[in-house]
Design an enzyme around this catalytic site. Structure first.
Site, PDB file in Angstrom:
ATOM      1  N   HIS A 170       0.814  -1.219   0.000  1.00 37.05           N
ATOM      2  CA  HIS A 170       0.000   0.000   0.000  1.00 37.05           C
ATOM      3  C   HIS A 170       0.852   1.276   0.000  1.00 37.05           C
ATOM      4  O   HIS A 170       1.914   1.331   0.602  1.00 37.05           O
ATOM      5  CB  HIS A 170      -0.941   0.015   1.213  1.00 37.05           C
ATOM      6  CG  HIS A 170      -0.202   0.050   2.511  1.00 37.05           C
ATOM      7  ND1 HIS A 170       0.197   1.212   3.102  1.00 37.05           N
ATOM      8  CD2 HIS A 170       0.249  -0.957   3.296  1.00 37.05           C
ATOM      9  CE1 HIS A 170       0.840   0.939   4.218  1.00 37.05           C
ATOM     10  NE2 HIS A 170       0.897  -0.377   4.353  1.00 37.05           N
ATOM     11  N   HIS A 204      12.194  -1.241 -12.478  1.00 34.27           N
ATOM     12  CA  HIS A 204      11.975  -2.685 -12.627  1.00 34.27           C
ATOM     13  C   HIS A 204      11.997  -3.301 -11.232  1.00 34.27           C
ATOM     14  O   HIS A 204      13.009  -3.231 -10.539  1.00 34.27           O
ATOM     15  CB  HIS A 204      13.083  -3.289 -13.505  1.00 34.27           C
ATOM     16  CG  HIS A 204      12.973  -4.762 -13.705  1.00 34.27           C
ATOM     17  ND1 HIS A 204      13.838  -5.463 -14.507  1.00 34.27           N
ATOM     18  CD2 HIS A 204      12.092  -5.682 -13.240  1.00 34.27           C
ATOM     19  CE1 HIS A 204      13.502  -6.747 -14.515  1.00 34.27           C
ATOM     20  NE2 HIS A 204      12.446  -6.899 -13.733  1.00 34.27           N
TER      21      HIS A 204
END
Ligand code: ACO
Length: 206
Positions: free
Chosen positions: A134, A143
């Site tokens: 979150h 990446h």
């Protein structure tokens, strides 16, 4: 959806699988400079990068399927394609909160989890089984490798590469174009352009 893929290496193979796993998608062209001349096989055109404009029509969307973050950015800046023409690819097995924002051209691979209010930039790779918790903010051209875990409120700046199975504890900032080694545990902020490895992660290059 007609899709044009830029790049045809190992990462691209996975991206192609994901595109085919979504009903209605059709890969029309795969461009890579390893093709010196244009050819057609099984209905797909293979050609060098600079032939993109020739195949780009209003219906076709583009994905840059190149694992290297800098190369992806170089291609985006050199191609001059409208943002909206880049396809965001999300494998059906990925779990993505409805409160997230995922940018243009980003690829989310099988079994990745992106939790509430995470913000993912453009042209990122959220690789197989990665967990973005979150409130994370993940910059463009990043990446996050397979099985990496970014706990709550982590900030990853542009171009950073989080190695496979790395863990980042809550609230950490990873500076732009940094690299976190595979299996590392990051407990301190990382300055831009650094490489860190180990548990806890220590700087080996900056
Ligand atoms: C589907 C896919 O394939 S997605 C791709 C996912 N890719 C990854 O996860 C790769 C992540 N890359 C790494 O972990 C690399 O080892 C890097 C980038 C951190 C370091 O690479 P290099 O800069 O070439 O460093 P190099 O191999 O020279 O190692 C330097 C030192 O760090 C150590 N080291 C390197 N990587 C790690 C690591 N992940 N964890 C712990 N120590 C490490 C080496 O043992 C060496 O230590 P020494 O000086 O005491 O001998």
């Amino acid at each position: 959806m007609k899709v044009i893929i830029l790049g045809n290496g190992g990462h691209s193979k996975v991206v192609q699988d994901i595109i085919y796993s979504i009903k209605g998608n059709e890969i029309v062209a795969i461009l890579d400079d390893k093709y010196k001349v244009e050819k057609r096989e099984n209905g797909i055109i293979y050609a060098p990068f600079d032939s993109l404009k020739k195949f780009l029509d209003q219906e076709a969307k583009v994905v840059i399927a190149i694992g290297d973050n800098k190369l992806r950015k170089n291609i985006v800046t050199s191609m001059d394609i409208k943002k909206e023409q880049y396809l965001t690819v999300i494998h059906p097995s990925a779990i993505v909160s409805t409160s997230t924002r995922i940018g243009y051209g980003t690829v989310v691979m099988p079994n990745a989890v992106i939790n509430a209010e995470a913000q993912i930039g453009d042209h990122c790779v959220i690789n197989t089984g990665a967990i973005i918790e979150h409130d994370n903010q993940i910059g463009d051209y990043t990446h996050v490798s397979p099985n990496a875990t970014l706990t709550g409120n982590v900030l990853v700046e542009e171009g950073a590469h989080i190695g496979a199975s790395a863990t980042i504890i809550p609230g950490i900032k990873v500076g732009c174009w940094s690299i976190v080694g595979a299996g590392s545990t990051v407990i301190h902020n990382i300055s831009p352009l650094s490489t860190v490895v180990g548990c806890p992660a220590r700087i080996i290059k900056n």
